[in-house]
Scaffold this motif. Structure first.
Motif: not given
Length: 605
Positions: A286, A591-592, A588, A289
């Motif tokens: 995170r 996040d997964t 993406e 990200e």
């Protein structure tokens, strides 16, 4: 929770972080993966003299490591863990710096017996590495000296060790049932280390072992002690290895003991390590990200690119300030360590003073030799408990300080306000959330209400054994379990056996006892205060280095993001489009993975 799923997720997370340009975080994810696969699990083997402790350890690892002769006894703490090559190190304690000497494994018996080495130096412990399948998953076995009637110093030191251990194997042979002192010891041990197993040894030479087993279970039931008992024979295990006889090995009971340890000790330790690894890696994803989203915004909006560059420059300057020694969080760290030192030392002195006062009052009432011995045991236990509580309090304080520093840094708007930014760039709190120590108190009857449950396993990511450069809680436990000052109270009143009841002699003995008591407590405080000072310094250094490293990571992230965005924009529209598509794919995937790791962490917990 599937171990394979976690391993795959951690591996994928490492690849993602590396592809995002964060090789440093990828290395940390790999380290978390290793810790999850091989958590350090410490199991202490204890019991009275000549109950078969050393034989049991040899049977567990499948090697003749510890001496088992009838006329000698283990007198030195022995730490056994896995190594690709057999090795052994003797650690000495002296007036100067601690010393270590490498020895051959077949010489271990010479150093751990009650006769010890011919060296004038005092042995603290012996660390042994052996290639053993049982230890390959991170299990470490601690062979403690015999406790000599459970009233000697080693008994109290062992009880003080337990809050830092993951499990306890209590050894009692099958020739006689559990005694009242053994049951008392188990009752206290069960409070301090929930994962306790009893190994009923020597079943091969005790024809009535089944009756003893039933009696022992009845004793435990009457004390309301839910402790499993596993009958074992180390001799049968050795014979099974020699003859390569699978059936004989099963009859030895050692495989059943290993299964019980796996279920009650090793399994929970792996679950805790998996929880920490998943939580820490999700936080790293995170954090990465956040930077990728800022770069993506810059790629899709030329004006945002300039804002990103300005924000990155401002962030770099602010972060560089935070790395300096005058930063507010470093001042807070120093203040909190000072506060913790004052609190712990004040409580330690108060407890020792109170113990001294109580013992002195009891000295005035003693008349029989048994009373003198009992008072020495009480003193030993109280002092060991006091020392242990001091180290537990420091470790609990470490967790509180860490959490405060994380929140303090998270509250700083490091890169300045931005209306377009909808995420917390400096997500320090989430980076450390998985590492916090549970400060809640244990339920009624606990010996220590200072966060022992959260403490156990909190340092699972750091090797406990053989690490002399860091004074971790487990090392504090080794100090408690092997310190001769703390083991010396058992003989404190040894010279005061009453030969008669004449008043003059009795008063002389009482005065001598008071003198020795004060001398003993003064020496304990002197030695322990020195260790506490070193421990607190190591805590401060560790927290400082960890947060400086975290701030450096953020500097690297934002500098790289700004440079990447500028280079991509300069390369043309097609390059920017391709980079943006790659970032979207990474986001993406991230996040997964983060969601999956959160789920795995929740399942492990």
């Amino acid at each position: 929770m599937s171990v394979a799923d976690l391993d795959q997720s951690l591996a994928a997370a490492g690849e993602l972080l590396r592809s995002a340009g964060r090789a440093d975080l990828a290395d940390r994810a790999q380290a978390a993966r290793v810790r999850a696969a091989r958590p350090n699990t410490v199991v202490c083997i204890v019991g009275e003299f000549k109950q078969g402790k050393s034989s049991l350890l040899n049977a567990l690892i499948g090697q003749e490591l510890c001496p088992v002769d009838d006329d000698i006894a283990t007198a030195t703490l022995t730490l056994v863990r896995h190594g690709e090559q057999a090795d052994a190190v003797v650690r000495y304690v002296g007036d100067d710096e601690p010393k270590a000497e490498r020895i051959a494994v077949d010489e271990v018996a010479t150093y751990v017996t009650e006769h010890g080495s011919t060296s004038d130096r005092r042995i603290e412990r012996v660390d042994v590495l052996v290639p053993s399948p049982l230890l390959a998953d991170g299990l470490a076995l601690v062979d403690s000296p015999g406790m000599g009637g459970l009233g000697a110093g080693h008994a109290s030191a062992t009880l003080s060790f337990l809050p830092f251990a993951d499990g306890l194997v209590f050894v009692s042979d099958a020739t006689s049932e559990l005694t009242a002192p053994e049951l008392d010891f188990l009752a206290i041990a069960r409070e301090r280390c929930p994962d306790v197993v009893i190994a009923l040894t020597k079943t091969d030479i005790a024809p009535e072992w089944r009756r003893i087993l039933d009696l022992d279970r009845a004793h435990l039931d009457r004390r309301d002690l839910d402790i499993p008992i596993v009958p074992v024979s180390s001799a049968l295990r050795q014979a099974a290895f020699t003859a390569r006889d699978r059936e004989l090995n099963e009859r030895s009971g050692i495989p059943e003991l290993i299964q019980v340890l796996a279920k009650r000790v090793i399994g929970p330790a792996k679950a805790n390590a998996a929880t920490r690894a998943a939580g820490e890696t999700a936080a790293m994803i995170r954090s990465t990200e956040s930077v990728l989203r800022a770069e993506l915004e810059a790629l899709t909006d030329p004006a945002a690119a300039e804002r990103l560059r300005e924000q990155a420059d401002a962030a770099t300057q602010r972060l560089e300030t935070l790395r300096g020694g005058s930063a507010r969080w470093q001042t807070v760290l120093g203040d909190r360590i000072t506060d913790l030192s004052s609190e712990v030392t004040h409580r330690l002195r108060g407890r020792v003073r109170e113990t001294t006062r109580i013992i002195e009052e009891q000295i005035e009432t003693l008349k029989t030799a048994e009373q003198w011995d009992g008072l020495a045991a009480t003193l030993q236990s109280d002092v060991a408990d006091t020392v242990t509580e001091a180290f537990v309090s420091i470790e609990t304080g470490r967790g509180s300080i860490r959490a405060e520093l994380a929140e303090l840094l998270a509250a700083d708007d490091v890169i300045g306000p931005s209306e377009s930014r909808q995420f917390d760039v400096l997500d320090t709190a989430s980076m450390w959330r998985a590492r916090d120590i549970d400060p809640s108190e244990s339920s009624g009857g606990r010996a220590f209400r200072t966060g022992i449950t959260g403490l156990r396993g909190a340092q699972g990511g750091v090797l406990m054994l053989g690490v002399s450069s860091q004074f971790l809680p487990q090392a504090a436990a080794l100090f408690i379990a092997s310190n001769p000052v703390l083991l010396g109270a058992g003989a404190l009143f040894g010279g005061f056996q009453l030969m008669d009841d004449r008043k003059r002699k009795l008063q002389q003995r009482r005065q001598g006892a008071r003198t020795q008591l004060r001398s003993f407590t003064d020496e304990v405080q002197f030695e322990v205060m020195n260790e506490i000072t070193q421990f607190l310094r190591s805590v401060q250094r560790e927290l400082r280095d960890e947060f400086i490293a975290l701030i450096g990571d953020l500097q690297t992230s934002w500098t790289a993001a700004a440079q990447q965005a500028q280079q991509t924009l300069a390369a043309g529209e097609q390059a920017a489009t391709e980079r943006a598509a790659g970032i979207r794919a990474m986001l993406e995937r991230g996040d997964t993975l983060a969601a999956g790791l959160d789920e795995l962490a929740g399942g492990a917990a």
